[in-house]
Design an enzyme around this catalytic site. Structure first.
Site, PDB file in Angstrom:
ATOM      1  N   HIS A 100       0.730  -1.043  -0.113  1.00  0.00           N
ATOM      2  CA  HIS A 100      -0.137  -0.023  -0.152  1.00  0.00           C
ATOM      3  C   HIS A 100       0.914   1.383  -0.002  1.00  0.00           C
ATOM      4  CE1 HIS A 100      -2.641   3.106   1.675  1.00  0.00           C
ATOM      5  NE2 HIS A 100      -3.706   2.547   0.713  1.00  0.00           N
ATOM      6  N   GLY A 101       0.907   1.946  -1.237  1.00  0.00           N
ATOM      7  CA  GLY A 101       1.901   2.863  -1.262  1.00  0.00           C
ATOM      8  C   GLY A 101       1.798   3.957  -0.374  1.00  0.00           C
ATOM      9  N   ALA A 102       0.765   4.574   0.180  1.00  0.00           N
ATOM     10  CA  ALA A 102       0.667   5.501   0.876  1.00  0.00           C
ATOM     11  C   ALA A 102       1.505   5.212   2.440  1.00  0.00           C
ATOM     12  CB  ALA A 102      -0.673   6.109   1.173  1.00  0.00           C
ATOM     13  N   ASP A 103       1.315   3.994   2.845  1.00  0.00           N
ATOM     14  CA  ASP A 103       1.968   3.476   4.107  1.00  0.00           C
ATOM     15  C   ASP A 103       3.427   3.378   4.073  1.00  0.00           C
ATOM     16  OD1 ASP A 103      -0.495   3.167   5.366  1.00  0.00           O
ATOM     17  OD2 ASP A 103      -0.609   1.032   5.360  1.00  0.00           O
ATOM     18  N   VAL A 104       3.767   2.875   2.931  1.00  0.00           N
ATOM     19  CA  VAL A 104       5.551   2.476   3.144  1.00  0.00           C
ATOM     20  C   VAL A 104       6.189   2.951   1.771  1.00  0.00           C
ATOM     21  CG1 VAL A 104       4.964   0.202   4.108  1.00  0.00           C
ATOM     22  CG2 VAL A 104       4.704   0.424   1.812  1.00  0.00           C
ATOM     23  N   ARG A 105       5.560   3.335   0.522  1.00  0.00           N
ATOM     24  CA  ARG A 105       6.428   3.575  -0.413  1.00  0.00           C
ATOM     25  C   ARG A 105       7.611   4.678  -0.523  1.00  0.00           C
ATOM     26  NH1 ARG A 105       5.168   3.564  -5.936  1.00  0.00           N
ATOM     27  NH2 ARG A 105       2.998   3.097  -5.574  1.00  0.00           N
ATOM     28  N   GLU A 112      -4.172  -8.277  -6.317  1.00  0.00           N
ATOM     29  CA  GLU A 112      -2.649  -8.950  -6.199  1.00  0.00           C
ATOM     30  C   GLU A 112      -2.437  -9.916  -5.374  1.00  0.00           C
ATOM     31  OE1 GLU A 112      -0.142  -4.848  -7.656  1.00  0.00           O
ATOM     32  OE2 GLU A 112      -0.222  -5.497  -5.626  1.00  0.00           O
TER      33      GLU A 112
END
Length: 811
Positions: free
Chosen positions: A29-34, A95
């Site tokens: 989840h991009g907003a959490d860890v990107r 995914e």
């Protein structure tokens, strides 16, 4: 939307590529860890030349399209970075469903990373993670929700990384990247074993045993002598198939690395071995094992491939792979060992016995190491063949080490190196150290038996060896069984054979008993050593001798000589007058005299073997030859004066001039072979048939003799039970005669099958449960020809003779 989503996610896995397009596919989840945790992982992975699928340019929506499905299926490892808001994205959930499908469908490696989220919350969709998921599932199709829940439950149960277990993110990232790198190295396609001679056929046979498509948990043994290539076969299997399992480990050289101390208790040993297994299997260096249930608890739902290489104690198997239920469905446990008893004691029934390569394969193996090609270089053919045939034999270890020793040498270097190698197994001692480990593991009596076979009895008949050595050992048959189970000899019901390098090891061990004084050794095989002993006036105590040249009185002071093999024509035949009365075996091809010298009359002879000799009779005068075992060939003729010859343990006697017999014995079980003795009279033939201890006999006959009560043409015979009384079991003497055209379908003569000869043998029938009023005897004989085709031999006639019990005879 639901239907299109389902169509995308349920695309058939048969289209999944087997050549990987990417090393790693990350789902997150991009907003959490990107911008933080994930960015550091990506940087470290790229620094180790690990290729990732990056979807920065893809437009995200609620569905994953064909491009993304292809990327997931084309990645060797999927990293699932589970964070607090991972379940807020149907894109991420879809995914994950595809990733789990690929894991189950073709063994894709899945590595879950629990970043500030509890695995239990992911598994049960509880806590903050569950709140996010419940919000996402609102208004979605029930089938999609069920798929997402199953995928989350599945991924949460896979061994992964939990951010709370590390002091810092830097350490966690370093461990993760190292683990990814190791997994990729293990799964990289290997060509290490592709060029090995004969390996593909071995892989084909092993796959039949492995049954990789089956969900059963199967243990497979690979058994054979030291140096035959058991480890190489296991490594080839591991390299080819480890990527198809969730976890895999190859624990090599267990016998040496994890040797069992004599004073240790089993429980401590098992804890130690389980710790080694789990540490290597999970890549946890400081793993703690407090009890023996850990392996089962950790692996019972995991599909694992475990190779335990060179096991030599049952406790090693009991510690690391005692029960199949310790491992998840589809798991395979492969054990290599040279000790068959370890496999039997563990209840392993699927065993691949590794046999020596053929002569052609052995030469190819040697040439691969010596010349980097499967055939000798110009000018080296005779040298290569001599080394392979005379010094190495067929054992792959020897072919590898010796071939490597000669690599790059000139013809002159080869020629100069050969004399030394005739006394030493190899230049650097690598072969000797590996083979001697197996010899050293034997008890003292079995070591001596090993030396007897290495120095004299390799290639001889099993029953001959047993009879020759029965007085030397408490239980020679049990000793031979030990050597067979430890793969130090190969044996069938007839022959005992030992690999050439083990023969040379045994002779080298004997030589070291007394290097400077050969006469003090137990056995002598080398012509130079024997010559030195015979030229000395001191008495010698050796039992075995292989002679090339001796004078008439040479044997006079060799009072302990029991086993003699004569090679060449330089031995004076009159020397037999002075041979020890302890003589048990005399093997002398091409014996030059027409009869024995008068003083030669051995009392303990077991084997007399004189092929292609000039003998026409035994002695000039009448004498009784007491032979416990007799072996001869076509050219040996025996003529009689006033008394018939008495033979007390006839094994094979092919004498064209033999006419009369006096088989005056009752106790020993015998097998008599009078093939080609066409002059045998009817009285002699009846005597052979009616000899009660005669297990098996062969002699010329065109039809079944009249003394057989029941006779028939062809291979079938029916006996009416009302014609004879029956007990609980009844013995019969049976016979068959092969047709004159019995072998016309075969391309070459078959050893041991002679048309125009009668073959007799005993048959015992259990009649207690017989309900019919007749017994039907069906005789069949099959053989396997050189091209592995099976041929049924035509039987011309057969016969049955009931054998009366002793009480019936007395009446």
């Amino acid at each position: 939307m639901a239907s299109s989503s389902s169509a995308s996610l349920l695309a058939p896995l048969s289209s999944c590529p087997r050549s990987w397009k990417h090393h790693v596919f990350p789902t997150f989840h991009g907003a959490d860890v990107r911008t933080n945790f994930l960015s550091h992982i990506i940087k470290e992975l790229k620094s180790k030349a690990i290729d990732l699928f990056v979807d920065d340019d893809m437009e995200r929506s609620k569905l994953i399209g064909p491009e993304l499905v292809e990327a997931i299926r084309g990645s060797r490892i999927a990293i699932v970075l589970l964070s607090r808001n991972y379940a807020s994205s149907t894109w991420c959930l879809n995914e994950l469903v595809e990733i789990i499908k690929c894991r189950e469908g073709f063994g894709q490696t899945v590595m879950p990373l629990f970043y500030e989220v509890d695995p239990t919350d992911v598994k049960k969709q509880t806590g903050d993670f569950g709140k996010v998921f419940r919000k996402t599932r609102k208004g979605k199709a029930s089938e999609d929700i069920q798929r997402w829940k199953c995928a989350l439950t599945e991924v949460a149960q896979i061994t992964g990384y939990h951010s709370t277990n590390w002091k810092s993110e830097a350490e966690m990232i370093e461990d993760i990247v190292t683990d990814v790198s190791n997994k990729l190295n293990l799964s990289a396609p290997s060509s290490d074993f592709v060029s090995l001679v004969g390996m593909e056929s071995k892989m084909k046979e092993m796959r039949r045993l492995l049954q990789l498509d089956s969900n059963e948990v199967r243990k497979i043994g690979i058994w054979g002598p030291p140096g035959i290539g058991k480890t190489t076969i296991a490594r080839s299997l591991f390299n080819r198939h480890s990527q198809d399992f969730q976890l895999s480990v190859f624990i090599d050289n267990i016998k040496t690395k994890y040797a069992i101390p004599a004073s240790s208790d089993d429980y401590s040993v098992k804890l130690y071995l389980q710790r080694q297994l789990m540490s290597q299997l999970t890549n946890e260096t400081c793993i703690s094992i407090s009890h023996l249930g850990v392996v089962k608890d950790r692996l019972k739902d995991k599909k694992v491939l475990v190779v335990l290489d060179d096991v030599d104690h049952l406790v090693q198997l009991e510690a690391m792979a005692k029960e199949t239920y310790w491992f998840g469905p589809g798991s395979r446990i492969i054990i290599t060992t040279q000790d068959q008893r370890v496999l039997k004691a563990s209840g392993i029934n699927h065993i691949y016995k590794v046999n020596l390569p053929s002569n052609d394969e052995a030469l190819q193996m040697f040439c691969m190491y010596a010349f980097d090609q499967k055939y000798p270089k110009d000018g080296f053919k005779e040298l290569a063949c001599e080394v392979r045939r005379r010094l190495v034999g067929e054992l792959p270890l020897g072919l590898k080490v010796m071939g490597s020793n000669f690599q790059g040498m000139s013809e002159q270097d080869w020629t100069e190196a050969l004399p030394r190698l005739r006394f030493h197994l190899d230049r650097d001692g690598e072969i000797a150290s590996i083979l001697k480990f197996s010899y050293d593991s034997l008890n003292d009596e079995d070591k001596i038996l090993f030396l007897y076979i290495a120095c004299f009895f390799s290639g001889e008949r099993f029953n001959m060896v047993e009879r020759c050595l029965e007085k030397c050992f408490k239980d020679v048959r049990q000793g031979l069984r030990v050597l067979y189970e430890k793969s130090l000899i190969s044996a069938d019901s007839i022959w005992i054979k030992m690999p050439k390098l083990l023969v040379r090891l045994g002779r080298q061990i004997v030589r070291k008993e007394s290097v400077s004084e050969p006469g003090k050794r137990q056995f002598l095989n080398d012509a130079n050593d024997i010559g030195e002993v015979l030229s000395d006036d001191k008495a010698a105590s050796f039992e075995i001798g292989i002679f090339i040249a001796v004078l008439e009185r040479t044997f006079e002071r060799l009072s302990n000589l029991q086993f003699i093999r004569i090679l060449g024509r330089g031995v004076n035949p009159l020397s037999m007058n002075y041979v020890s009365q302890k003589l048990k075996v005399l093997i002398w091809p091409m014996f030059p005299m027409s009869c024995f010298p008068p003083r030669f009359n051995p009392e303990f002879l077991v084997v007399l073997h004189m092929t292609n000799s000039s003998r026409e009779k035994l002695w000039e005068e009448n004498k009784l030859l007491k032979v416990r075992g007799f072996s001869g060939q076509h050219q040996l003729g025996i003529y009689y004066t006033s008394q018939p010859l008495r033979l007390l343990f006839v094994e094979k006697l092919s004498c064209e001039s033999l006419e009369r017999l006096d088989l005056s014995f009752r106790n020993p079980d015998i097998r008599i072979n009078f093939r080609n003795c066409f002059k045998l009279n009817e009285e002699a033939r009846d005597l052979i048939i009616h000899t009660p201890t005669n297990q098996y006999a062969v002699f010329p006959a065109e039809e079944v003799p009249m003394c057989f009560t029941y006779r028939s043409s062809g291979s079938s015979l029916t006996l009416k039970l009302n014609q004879m009384p029956l007990g609980k079991s009844t013995k019969f003497k049976a016979c068959i005669i092969f047709a004159s055209n019995a072998l016309t379908a075969c391309y070459k003569p078959v050893k041991g099958i002679s048309p125009g000869h009668l073959y007799t043998f005993e048959v015992e029938v259990e009649t207690e449960d017989v309900t019919s009023n007749e017994l039907v005897f069906e005789f069949e004989y099959e053989l396997e020809s050189y091209n592995s085709r099976r041929w049924k031999i035509v039987i011309k006639e057969c016969g049955i003779l009931p054998l009366l019990e002793p009480s019936d005879k007395e009446i």
